[in-house]
Design a protein around this motif. Structure first.
Motif, PDB file in Angstrom:
ATOM      1  N   ASN A   1      -7.093  -3.601  -2.588  1.00 53.71           N
ATOM      2  CA  ASN A   1      -5.739  -3.471  -3.132  1.00 53.71           C
ATOM      3  C   ASN A   1      -4.832  -2.603  -2.269  1.00 53.71           C
ATOM      4  O   ASN A   1      -3.687  -2.964  -1.996  1.00 53.71           O
ATOM      5  CB  ASN A   1      -5.774  -2.877  -4.538  1.00 53.71           C
ATOM      6  CG  ASN A   1      -6.637  -3.666  -5.492  1.00 53.71           C
ATOM      7  OD1 ASN A   1      -7.713  -3.211  -5.871  1.00 53.71           O
ATOM      8  ND2 ASN A   1      -6.193  -4.847  -5.877  1.00 53.71           N
ATOM      9  N   ILE A   2      -5.340  -1.436  -1.861  1.00 51.12           N
ATOM     10  CA  ILE A   2      -4.469  -0.463  -1.194  1.00 51.12           C
ATOM     11  C   ILE A   2      -4.977  -0.031   0.182  1.00 51.12           C
ATOM     12  O   ILE A   2      -4.406   0.873   0.788  1.00 51.12           O
ATOM     13  CB  ILE A   2      -4.246   0.784  -2.071  1.00 51.12           C
ATOM     14  CG1 ILE A   2      -5.575   1.500  -2.357  1.00 51.12           C
ATOM     15  CG2 ILE A   2      -3.521   0.423  -3.357  1.00 51.12           C
ATOM     16  CD1 ILE A   2      -5.405   2.839  -3.068  1.00 51.12           C
ATOM     17  N   GLY A   3      -6.021  -0.688   0.680  1.00 46.82           N
ATOM     18  CA  GLY A   3      -6.544  -0.322   1.983  1.00 46.82           C
ATOM     19  C   GLY A   3      -7.176   1.059   1.975  1.00 46.82           C
ATOM     20  O   GLY A   3      -7.331   1.696   0.939  1.00 46.82           O
ATOM     21  N   LYS A   4      -7.534   1.508   3.157  1.00 40.98           N
ATOM     22  CA  LYS A   4      -8.080   2.859   3.319  1.00 40.98           C
ATOM     23  C   LYS A   4      -7.307   3.663   4.356  1.00 40.98           C
ATOM     24  O   LYS A   4      -7.185   4.883   4.234  1.00 40.98           O
ATOM     25  CB  LYS A   4      -9.547   2.783   3.743  1.00 40.98           C
ATOM     26  CG  LYS A   4     -10.185   4.155   3.912  1.00 40.98           C
ATOM     27  CD  LYS A   4     -11.647   4.076   4.323  1.00 40.98           C
ATOM     28  CE  LYS A   4     -12.252   5.471   4.470  1.00 40.98           C
ATOM     29  NZ  LYS A   4     -13.668   5.427   4.905  1.00 40.98           N
ATOM     30  N   LYS A   5      -6.772   2.985   5.344  1.00 38.43           N
ATOM     31  CA  LYS A   5      -6.086   3.677   6.440  1.00 38.43           C
ATOM     32  C   LYS A   5      -5.047   4.656   5.898  1.00 38.43           C
ATOM     33  O   LYS A   5      -4.270   4.326   4.996  1.00 38.43           O
ATOM     34  CB  LYS A   5      -5.401   2.655   7.350  1.00 38.43           C
ATOM     35  CG  LYS A   5      -4.603   3.277   8.496  1.00 38.43           C
ATOM     36  CD  LYS A   5      -3.993   2.224   9.388  1.00 38.43           C
ATOM     37  CE  LYS A   5      -3.159   2.886  10.459  1.00 38.43           C
ATOM     38  NZ  LYS A   5      -2.616   1.929  11.436  1.00 38.43           N
TER      39      LYS A   5
ATOM     40  N   GLY B   1      -4.757  -4.837   0.759  1.00 41.60           N
ATOM     41  CA  GLY B   1      -5.613  -3.939   1.521  1.00 41.60           C
ATOM     42  C   GLY B   1      -5.725  -4.266   2.994  1.00 41.60           C
ATOM     43  O   GLY B   1      -5.557  -3.392   3.857  1.00 41.60           O
ATOM     44  N   VAL B   2      -5.996  -5.527   3.332  1.00 37.27           N
ATOM     45  CA  VAL B   2      -6.154  -5.907   4.738  1.00 37.27           C
ATOM     46  C   VAL B   2      -4.851  -5.704   5.484  1.00 37.27           C
ATOM     47  O   VAL B   2      -4.818  -5.176   6.610  1.00 37.27           O
ATOM     48  CB  VAL B   2      -6.635  -7.374   4.847  1.00 37.27           C
ATOM     49  CG1 VAL B   2      -6.638  -7.825   6.302  1.00 37.27           C
ATOM     50  CG2 VAL B   2      -8.033  -7.523   4.249  1.00 37.27           C
ATOM     51  N   LEU B   3      -3.753  -6.113   4.869  1.00 36.31           N
ATOM     52  CA  LEU B   3      -2.438  -5.947   5.493  1.00 36.31           C
ATOM     53  C   LEU B   3      -2.153  -4.473   5.759  1.00 36.31           C
ATOM     54  O   LEU B   3      -1.741  -4.099   6.867  1.00 36.31           O
ATOM     55  CB  LEU B   3      -1.363  -6.537   4.578  1.00 36.31           C
ATOM     56  CG  LEU B   3       0.085  -6.501   5.072  1.00 36.31           C
ATOM     57  CD1 LEU B   3       0.844  -7.686   4.504  1.00 36.31           C
ATOM     58  CD2 LEU B   3       0.812  -5.217   4.664  1.00 36.31           C
ATOM     59  N   ILE B   4      -2.384  -3.617   4.761  1.00 33.63           N
ATOM     60  CA  ILE B   4      -2.106  -2.189   4.891  1.00 33.63           C
ATOM     61  C   ILE B   4      -2.922  -1.584   6.028  1.00 33.63           C
ATOM     62  O   ILE B   4      -2.406  -0.801   6.840  1.00 33.63           O
ATOM     63  CB  ILE B   4      -2.392  -1.467   3.557  1.00 33.63           C
ATOM     64  CG1 ILE B   4      -1.314  -1.837   2.530  1.00 33.63           C
ATOM     65  CG2 ILE B   4      -2.458   0.045   3.740  1.00 33.63           C
ATOM     66  CD1 ILE B   4      -1.640  -1.418   1.112  1.00 33.63           C
ATOM     67  N   ASN B   5      -4.183  -1.944   6.097  1.00 34.45           N
ATOM     68  CA  ASN B   5      -5.052  -1.376   7.133  1.00 34.45           C
ATOM     69  C   ASN B   5      -4.627  -1.765   8.543  1.00 34.45           C
ATOM     70  O   ASN B   5      -5.065  -1.147   9.520  1.00 34.45           O
ATOM     71  CB  ASN B   5      -6.500  -1.800   6.906  1.00 34.45           C
ATOM     72  CG  ASN B   5      -7.160  -1.045   5.765  1.00 34.45           C
ATOM     73  OD1 ASN B   5      -6.711   0.025   5.369  1.00 34.45           O
ATOM     74  ND2 ASN B   5      -8.234  -1.603   5.227  1.00 34.45           N
TER      75      ASN B   5
END
Length: 242
Positions: A73-77, A47-51
């Motif tokens: 798990n999957i971020g929000k961005k 999640g943090v990486l994706i965002n």
């Protein structure tokens, strides 16, 4: 407004509001995540990486089914949403909801199916909404190159997203949440199809998609991708090694 006038107005709106989307330009040199709706997306804490990536691409009903528990798990961005432009809830992409999309920061809604079926779906979208909403359609050459990998039917919207990113000179590509229908959707996406057997029956009934063929083409795209670095979630790594 009668049917003829509604059609003419929708054609005008479509001509005025739809722009082309060229992934070769959009994705070059970018760090990108492509997140699908399979339950395997929740197997990694990305999640943090994706965002913090340059671009995050999601598919169809992702904004409708997201909840805060998923962020680790999957971020929000979400920068780009690939959408079928069929707005039904059962098998389409869900409602194109500008208010909801703005909460995710979605900048571009892309219809990847640039053929007669996709163009008709896009036109019908403007017939329904009757407003100059800016949308995008995938570059025709790219769309056809992806579609031509399939002798019958059409790729899923998720596969269009995967393929159009893998064809580019991206700096990094992170891929998660694609199991090629070997696992169910994550909860909240299409809860009437959480059971794997029911999901396969649904795909067969539609008669449009071939998950096994998508997996074979995916492997080919991975081998030939000009992207500098591709990182897969654990599930994808496992099924590829198997």
């Amino acid at each position: 407004m009668n049917n003829i006038l509604r059609h003419i107005y929708a054609v005008f709106l479509k001509f005025r509001s739809v722009k082309g989307f060229d992934p070769l330009k959009e994705f070059k040199g970018k760090r990108i995540a492509v997140i699908g709706a399979a339950d395997t997306a929740l197997s990694s804490e990305w999640g943090v990486l994706i965002n913090n990536l340059d671009l995050v691409i999601r598919v169809n009903k992702a904004p409708h089914s997201w909840n805060p528990d998923m962020e680790k798990n999957i971020g929000k961005k979400t920068d780009i949403l690939y959408h079928s432009f069929f707005e039904n809830l059962e098998s389409g992409g869900g409602a194109i909801d500008q208010d909801l999309y703005s909460k995710f920061g979605i900048k571009k809604i892309v219809n990847p199916n640039n053929n007669s079926l996709g163009q008709k779906a896009h036109l019908n979208f403007y017939k329904r909404h009757k407003k100059p909403i800016q949308t995008f359609i995938l570059d025709q050459d790219i769309s056809e190159r992806i579609t031509n990998e399939f002798e019958e039917g059409l790729p899923t919207i998720g596969f269009y997203a995967l393929a159009s990113v893998l064809m580019t000179q991206a700096e990094e590509i992170y891929i998660s949440g694609f199991s090629f229908f070997k696992t169910p959707y994550y909860k909240g996406y299409r809860d009437h199809l959480l059971d794997e057997k029911r999901n396969k029956e649904h795909i067969k009934k539609q008669g449009l998609h071939d998950p096994d063929r998508e997996f074979e083409v995916f492997k080919k795209l991975l081998r030939n991708s000009p992207a500098k670095k591709i990182i897969l979630d654990p599930y994808l790594r496992n099924i590829l090694s198997a």
